[in-house]
Design an enzyme around this catalytic site. Structure first.
Site, PDB file in Angstrom:
ATOM      1  N   ASP A 186      14.565 -69.128  -5.702  1.00  0.00           N
ATOM      2  CA  ASP A 186      15.756 -68.497  -6.253  1.00  0.00           C
ATOM      3  C   ASP A 186      15.420 -67.213  -6.818  1.00  0.00           C
ATOM      4  O   ASP A 186      14.146 -67.037  -7.347  1.00  0.00           O
ATOM      5  CB  ASP A 186      16.285 -69.295  -7.485  1.00  0.00           C
ATOM      6  N   GLU A 202       3.374 -57.676 -25.139  1.00  0.00           N
ATOM      7  CA  GLU A 202       2.724 -56.541 -24.297  1.00  0.00           C
ATOM      8  C   GLU A 202       3.549 -56.416 -22.845  1.00  0.00           C
ATOM      9  O   GLU A 202       3.444 -57.522 -22.273  1.00  0.00           O
ATOM     10  CB  GLU A 202       1.251 -56.556 -24.027  1.00  0.00           C
ATOM     11  N   HIS A 257      18.002 -72.974 -13.373  1.00  0.00           N
ATOM     12  CA  HIS A 257      17.948 -71.978 -13.471  1.00  0.00           C
ATOM     13  C   HIS A 257      18.098 -71.926 -15.412  1.00  0.00           C
ATOM     14  O   HIS A 257      17.304 -70.912 -15.984  1.00  0.00           O
ATOM     15  CB  HIS A 257      19.299 -71.312 -13.149  1.00  0.00           C
ATOM     16  N   GLU A 258      18.727 -72.750 -15.636  1.00  0.00           N
ATOM     17  CA  GLU A 258      18.907 -72.693 -17.197  1.00  0.00           C
ATOM     18  C   GLU A 258      17.653 -72.902 -17.860  1.00  0.00           C
ATOM     19  O   GLU A 258      17.564 -72.559 -19.029  1.00  0.00           O
ATOM     20  CB  GLU A 258      20.038 -73.924 -17.466  1.00  0.00           C
ATOM     21  N   CYS A 263      13.858 -73.852  -6.712  1.00  0.00           N
ATOM     22  CA  CYS A 263      14.653 -75.013  -7.007  1.00  0.00           C
ATOM     23  C   CYS A 263      13.883 -76.200  -6.803  1.00  0.00           C
ATOM     24  O   CYS A 263      13.083 -76.615  -6.147  1.00  0.00           O
ATOM     25  CB  CYS A 263      15.765 -75.234  -5.693  1.00  0.00           C
TER      26      CYS A 263
END
Length: 163
Positions: A61, A77, A95-96, A54
């Site tokens: 997270d 690969e 997160h986004e 975060c």
């Protein structure tokens, strides 16, 4: 193209002396040539041990990252992808932004026909966040495919009890 020439750009697979980067590092990604660029097919990676930090609290997270793509000329690969995703371990971002960054890095790396990246983050503070991003190569039918899949990607959301 011979198999030897095809694999000359792959340095991580089978290398026992690989160093794990704890800092975001898209430079670790490697490609190899798609043997069937004339076909449309999906390659899917399920990455259940993704971690990042975060950017505000510094707390970890955790997520499962799903990457599905239709390759063009180049393919990613898998060991280099694993090392790349590991490099987010100490990366502080929302997160986004992690999901969009992963997608953009893979687009830049291999110029796929189509790609989607979906993060299923475990709840913190009683809420989970599941960002989804996709891309279809402009000026191709994959551009319209991306639009349709984006609009329909979560028509049947999962139940809370399966996390």
């Amino acid at each position: 193209m011979s198999k030897e020439n095809e694999l000359e750009n792959i340095s991580l697979l089978g290398n026992q002396n690989v160093k794990y980067s704890y800092d975001y590092d898209p430079g670790v990604l490697e490609t190899f040539e798609n043997r069937h660029p004339e076909l449309d097919y999906f390659v899917k990676f399920n990455c259940p041990e993704f971690t990042s930090l975060c950017p505000i609290t510094g707390q970890p997270d955790f997520a499962t990252i799903y990457i599905s793509y239709m390759p063009g000329i180049q393919m990613v690969e898998s060991k280099s992808l694993k090392l790349y995703l590991f490099s987010f371990r100490n990366h502080g971002d929302f997160h986004e932004n992690c999901i969009v960054t992963i997608m953009k890095d893979l687009i830049h790396l291999m110029e796929p026909k189509y790609i989607e990246v979906w993060g299923k983050f475990t709840p913190r503070g009683g809420i989970s966040i599941d960002p989804y991003a996709n891309y279809g190569k402009p000026g191709t039918p994959y551009e319209e495919m991306a639009r349709k899949r984006l609009f329909q990607h979560d028509l049947y959301p999962e139940k809370i009890d399966n996390r």
